[in-house]
Design a protein around this motif. Structure first.
Motif, PDB file in Angstrom:
ATOM      1  N   GLY A 211      -5.146  -1.121 -12.449  1.00  0.00           N
ATOM      2  CA  GLY A 211      -4.148  -0.194 -11.915  1.00  0.00           C
ATOM      3  C   GLY A 211      -2.722  -0.534 -12.303  1.00  0.00           C
ATOM      4  N   GLU A 212      -2.554  -1.420 -13.284  1.00  0.00           N
ATOM      5  CA  GLU A 212      -1.216  -1.838 -13.688  1.00  0.00           C
ATOM      6  C   GLU A 212      -0.664  -0.935 -14.788  1.00  0.00           C
ATOM      7  OE1 GLU A 212      -1.088  -6.638 -13.445  1.00  0.00           O
ATOM      8  OE2 GLU A 212      -2.380  -5.785 -14.988  1.00  0.00           O
ATOM      9  N   THR A 213       0.627  -0.637 -14.694  1.00  0.00           N
ATOM     10  CA  THR A 213       1.335  -0.047 -15.817  1.00  0.00           C
ATOM     11  C   THR A 213       1.831  -1.183 -16.710  1.00  0.00           C
ATOM     12  OG1 THR A 213       3.468  -0.099 -14.664  1.00  0.00           O
ATOM     13  CG2 THR A 213       2.106   1.878 -14.368  1.00  0.00           C
ATOM     14  N   ALA A 214       2.397  -0.820 -17.865  1.00  0.00           N
ATOM     15  CA  ALA A 214       2.937  -1.850 -18.753  1.00  0.00           C
ATOM     16  C   ALA A 214       4.066  -2.609 -18.059  1.00  0.00           C
ATOM     17  CB  ALA A 214       3.440  -1.212 -20.047  1.00  0.00           C
ATOM     18  N   LEU A 215       4.888  -1.905 -17.282  1.00  0.00           N
ATOM     19  CA  LEU A 215       5.984  -2.567 -16.565  1.00  0.00           C
ATOM     20  C   LEU A 215       5.431  -3.575 -15.563  1.00  0.00           C
ATOM     21  CD1 LEU A 215       9.039  -2.755 -15.967  1.00  0.00           C
ATOM     22  CD2 LEU A 215       8.719  -0.942 -14.271  1.00  0.00           C
ATOM     23  N   SER A 216       4.402  -3.191 -14.849  1.00  0.00           N
ATOM     24  CA  SER A 216       3.775  -4.091 -13.881  1.00  0.00           C
ATOM     25  C   SER A 216       3.183  -5.308 -14.584  1.00  0.00           C
ATOM     26  CB  SER A 216       2.682  -3.338 -13.119  1.00  0.00           C
ATOM     27  OG  SER A 216       2.050  -4.176 -12.180  1.00  0.00           O
ATOM     28  N   ALA A 217       2.535  -5.080 -15.738  1.00  0.00           N
ATOM     29  CA  ALA A 217       1.944  -6.183 -16.493  1.00  0.00           C
ATOM     30  C   ALA A 217       3.018  -7.146 -16.986  1.00  0.00           C
ATOM     31  CB  ALA A 217       1.150  -5.638 -17.674  1.00  0.00           C
ATOM     32  N   ALA A 218       4.148  -6.615 -17.442  1.00  0.00           N
ATOM     33  CA  ALA A 218       5.244  -7.468 -17.922  1.00  0.00           C
ATOM     34  C   ALA A 218       5.825  -8.306 -16.788  1.00  0.00           C
ATOM     35  CB  ALA A 218       6.336  -6.611 -18.553  1.00  0.00           C
ATOM     36  N   CYS A 219       5.994  -7.680 -15.628  1.00  0.00           N
ATOM     37  CA  CYS A 219       6.575  -8.401 -14.478  1.00  0.00           C
ATOM     38  C   CYS A 219       5.623  -9.461 -13.937  1.00  0.00           C
ATOM     39  CB  CYS A 219       6.942  -7.415 -13.371  1.00  0.00           C
ATOM     40  SG  CYS A 219       8.309  -6.312 -13.786  1.00  0.00           S
ATOM     41  N   GLY A 220       4.327  -9.278 -14.143  1.00  0.00           N
ATOM     42  CA  GLY A 220       3.356 -10.237 -13.631  1.00  0.00           C
ATOM     43  C   GLY A 220       3.005 -11.348 -14.590  1.00  0.00           C
ATOM     44  N   ALA A 221       3.507 -11.270 -15.838  1.00  0.00           N
ATOM     45  CA  ALA A 221       3.192 -12.309 -16.829  1.00  0.00           C
ATOM     46  C   ALA A 221       3.932 -13.595 -16.503  1.00  0.00           C
ATOM     47  CB  ALA A 221       3.563 -11.825 -18.230  1.00  0.00           C
TER      48      ALA A 221
END
Length: 425
Positions: A211-221
């Motif tokens: 359920g992650e967007t690219a923005l969410s994935a970047a912030c969670g890295a």
């Protein structure tokens, strides 16, 4: 017959494979070129580089602990072709030679074809050669990954460009996580890749299997401190292309939750200024403020007090007063966090019992601050602090934008915005 059951042309114990491994380990390009281009019987020969089938042999001498858990092991073989090896090593001349002799660019006995290998290694010239010989730009590996998903380093930008020029799909979901190429770029901070994909029509708010967007994935890295500027550039790029700052994943965590979980003040500020909700709660009931407080003691070098400050200046609720001792216990080693949070209350009753949750060595290192904290157990806060709280209450979640407009010296503006001073008054 499955790939793992087929007989390789060159088994792992053959003289050819031993010579090949020696050349690979020694980075002997000339020897490797001779072996691949001259010594193989045919261009699409299957080469076995590894094989753990010996574990199934009843005569195999294994420690008892390994034998006890042997049922969990999977039989694995590493099969490849001359073309895959050449592409993985970036040997353009070998790739050209093999393709000229009719090598199949899409052969993948080991689960990955030569184009996958070229993209993994960031070998643009090899990738272009393969594509010119009709390699499938969207061919999936055994793991369900297309070549674009394997463009994971800055060096692979040329490979990504070549793939798109030859018709690769920028929307393709790959692997168990169902990431798009944009997700892969976001997770690895590849802002140039992300710009390329967005310009080719990638959906900025596409979601992966979590359920992650690219923005969410970047912030969670998990970014290193020296990579934060790159992360900010990437996230700013996504936001400029219309990424929603407050989307939630399957756990109801927003990009802000994830940025705060890593105590990144610059990223938190960027998200908040693009409309992220400082009051959001995830499925576990944690707010962005709770996330940074959980992280503070683990990452003091990230100056977590700055993230706390940003959240409070954008309207985040503070911690329930009765829970403050728990915050004190977990964040004792980062007194600036305690200071910023403590100053967000007009009055908070200080108890002498709080001293028990602060390790003695921490108290000694930050003695000036903790002495100022416990001095407030017997006196009310000063009038200046009470005025600060009244102004902040009036401004609410617009503190960050309204305070700088006040005709006050910068030092007083910083005071209103909860800038840490090192002691409490």
């Amino acid at each position: 017959m499955s790939v793992s059951d087929r007989l390789p042309d060159y088994p792992v114990n053959s003289d050819f494979v031993k010579k090949l491994k020696s050349a690979l380990e020694g980075r002997d390009e000339a020897r490797l070129r001779d072996l691949i281009c001259a010594d193989v019987q045919h261009v699409d020969a299957v080469i076995e580089l590894a094989n753990d089938d010996w574990m199934k042999d009843p005569c195999a001498q294994l420690p008892p602990g390994v034998l006890a858990g042997l049922w969990t092991l999977e039989y694995k073989r590493e099969l490849t072709t001359p073309l895959c090896i050449a592409a993985a090593q970036g040997h353009t001349a070998c790739v050209r030679h093999l393709l000229g002799r009719g090598a199949d660019p899409d052969a993948s006995p080991g689960g990955r074809c030569a184009l996958h290998e070229a993209c993994l290694g960031g070998h643009t010239a090899c990738a272009r050669l393969l594509l010119q010989h009709r390699a499938d730009p969207d061919l999936l590996s055994a793991e369900g990954l297309a070549p674009l998903h394997l463009c994971r380093t800055a060096a692979s930008l040329g490979c990504a460009q070549a793939l798109l020029e030859h018709g690769a799909s920028v929307q393709l979901e790959g692997g168990a996580s169902r990431d798009t190429p944009l997700h892969v770029a976001a997770q690895r901070g590849l802002d140039e890749h992300a710009r390329l994909y967005l310009n080719r029509g990638a959906r900025v708010d596409a979601r992966n299997g979590r359920g992650e967007t690219a923005l969410s994935a970047a912030c969670g890295a998990a970014w290193r401190p020296d990579e934060h500027a790159r992360c900010l550039r990437l996230c700013a790029l996504l936001l400029r292309h219309g990424a929603a700052a407050d989307t939630r994943d399957e756990d109801e965590r927003s990009p802000l939750h994830k940025a705060c979980g890593h105590a990144r003040p610059g990223l938190a500020r960027l998200l908040l200024r693009h409309g992220a909700d400082a009051r959001a709660l995830d499925y576990g009931g944690a707010s962005p403020l709770a996330r940074v407080l959980q992280t503070a003691a683990c990452a003091p070098e990230a100056e977590p007090q700055l993230t706390v400050q940003e959240l409070l200046n954008h309207g985040s609720p503070t911690v329930w007063p009765d829970a403050f001792p728990k915050v004190l216990k977990s964040c004792a080693a980062v007194p600036a966090v305690i200071e910023v949070l403590f100053n967000s209350y007009p009055q908070l009753r200080v108890s002498e019992s709080w001293k028990e949750v602060i390790p003695e060595e921490v108290f000694q290192v930050h003695q000036a601050f903790y002495q100022s904290l416990f001095a407030l157990a017997h006196t009310p806060r000063c009038l200046q602090h009470l005025c600060r709280c009244a102004i902040r209450k009036s401004f609410g979640r617009k503190c960050f934008s309204l305070v700088p407009l006040l005709p006050l010296p910068e030092s007083l503006q910083n005071y209103l915005l909860l800038e840490a001073e090192g002691v409490l008054h």
